[in-house]
Design an enzyme around this catalytic site. Structure first.
Site, mmCIF file in Angstrom:
data_model
loop_
_atom_site.group_PDB
_atom_site.id
_atom_site.type_symbol
_atom_site.label_atom_id
_atom_site.label_comp_id
_atom_site.label_asym_id
_atom_site.label_seq_id
_atom_site.Cartn_x
_atom_site.Cartn_y
_atom_site.Cartn_z
ATOM 1 N N SER A 31 0.845 -1.192 0.000
ATOM 2 C CA SER A 31 0.000 0.000 0.000
ATOM 3 C C SER A 31 0.878 1.239 0.000
ATOM 4 O O SER A 31 2.107 1.158 0.068
ATOM 5 C CB SER A 31 -0.920 0.022 1.232
ATOM 6 O OG SER A 31 -0.158 0.103 2.427
ATOM 7 N N TYR A 40 10.160 6.487 15.534
ATOM 8 C CA TYR A 40 10.114 6.536 14.066
ATOM 9 C C TYR A 40 11.141 7.537 13.538
ATOM 10 O O TYR A 40 11.947 7.213 12.650
ATOM 11 C CB TYR A 40 8.702 6.929 13.630
ATOM 12 C CG TYR A 40 8.480 6.945 12.143
ATOM 13 C CD1 TYR A 40 8.094 5.787 11.472
ATOM 14 C CD2 TYR A 40 8.621 8.119 11.398
ATOM 15 C CE1 TYR A 40 7.866 5.801 10.099
ATOM 16 C CE2 TYR A 40 8.407 8.140 10.037
ATOM 17 C CZ TYR A 40 8.026 6.973 9.394
ATOM 18 O OH TYR A 40 7.818 6.982 8.037
#
Length: 314
Positions: free
Chosen positions: A52, A200
């Site tokens: 995706s 992250y």
């Protein structure tokens, strides 16, 4: 890029919103040349996290340029759905789905053993957990997914890349990495209160630090390693992991295809872009902007030593 346009581009980049949004992409894109439609004819490309978002958009862009594409995915059903979309958009495209959980070193080893030839390797797989999670190998999840897995995969595929006439590796980082310094003292985020967005950004900083290190490591084989960030793109990952950010910025987010443009350009442009640099919207960008975030040589050396040992590089 002429002087005035270059200045405006830099200003937009430093102001973040104009540079990272769809407006920055569309303004800059007016001066770009189209890639040759057969630029990757006959080439083999691997894209991780291709089920995706930017990964799928990258795979589509590479297939449009003639590449045979391997979708390396953790969820094979999503991978097959992405494959169907790509083949529908590019009839006759050679696209296959292969399972690979990039956070698992054993899964990476199994995947790499299945690849017999390779020209382009795109490290796009990403995660943003809300709580600190350890993998089966005992590593923090974002560190394993964004750093150790890509590092091991690239090294295992080194000989296949070296056999290519124009091998290229692209690490898909994030503009969020600008907020963090290299944490060689705590690469696995064991200290302090864990925050997913910080983890992250830290590991995306680590990816950018890896780019010149890997460029040097593979220079003798002619393997070009690039880093990039896609700006702010509207992807399922952003919507699911950062719903507040997605809600506030949805009006000016890029499409996944716009976010993937520089990845495809790095993989296919001729002449090849200079290796070892960090790119955004087809232009090399600084790797540090905020005070106190510049890499220190001792930290880089310690970071590499830790990663090489954790990934069991030979």
């Amino acid at each position: 890029m002429n002087g005035l346009i270059s200045v405006l581009d830099t200003v937009a980049d430093r102001l973040v919103v104009p540079g990272y949004s769809k407006w920055g992409y569309r303004l800059r894109g007016k001066s770009w040349s189209d890639l040759e439609p057969d630029a990757l004819q006959g080439a083999r490309a691997v894209v991780t996290g291709a089920g995706s978002g930017i990964g799928k958009a990258t795979a589509l862009g590479l297939a449009r340029l003639g590449a045979d594409v391997v979708l390396a995915v953790r969820d094979e059903r999503k991978g097959e759905s992405a494959r169907a979309e790509i083949v529908a958009a590019v009839p006759g495209a050679a696209v296959v789905v292969r399972h690979c959980d990039v956070s698992s070193l054993e899964s990476v080893r199994r995947f790499a053993a299945e690849i017999d030839r390779l020209d382009v390797l795109v490290h796009n797989a990403g995660v943003l957990p809300q709580e600190r999670t350890a993998t089966t190998d005992g590593h923090e999840l974002t560190f394993a997914t964004h750093v150790l897995g890509p590092l091991l995969m690239t090294d295992l595929l080194r000989s296949r890349l070296a056999a290519s006439t124009d091998p290229r590796v692209v690490l898909v980082s994030s503009g969020g990495m600008y907020t963090q310094r290299l944490r060689a003292d705590d690469p696995e985020y064991r200290e302090g209160t864990y925050k997913g967005a910080t983890a992250y950004a830290r590991t995306k900083r680590m990816q950018v630090t890896l780019v010149p290190l890997l460029t040097e490591r593979y220079a003798a084989e002619g393997i070009a390693v690039h880093g990039m960030h896609p700006g702010w793109a509207d992807t399922p990952g952003v919507a699911g992991s950062l719903p507040g950010f997605h809600r506030l910025t949805s009006a000016f987010l890029r499409t996944a295809e716009e976010g993937a443009d520089t990845v495809v350009w790095l993989a296919a442009s001729s002449p090849a872009p200079r290796a070892g640099r960090f790119w955004h919207d087809r232009r090399a960008r600084p790797t540090h902007l905020l005070p106190g975030t510049a890499d220190k040589p001792a930290d880089v050396a310690a970071f590499w030593q830790y990663c090489a040992g954790a990934a069991d590089l030979r």
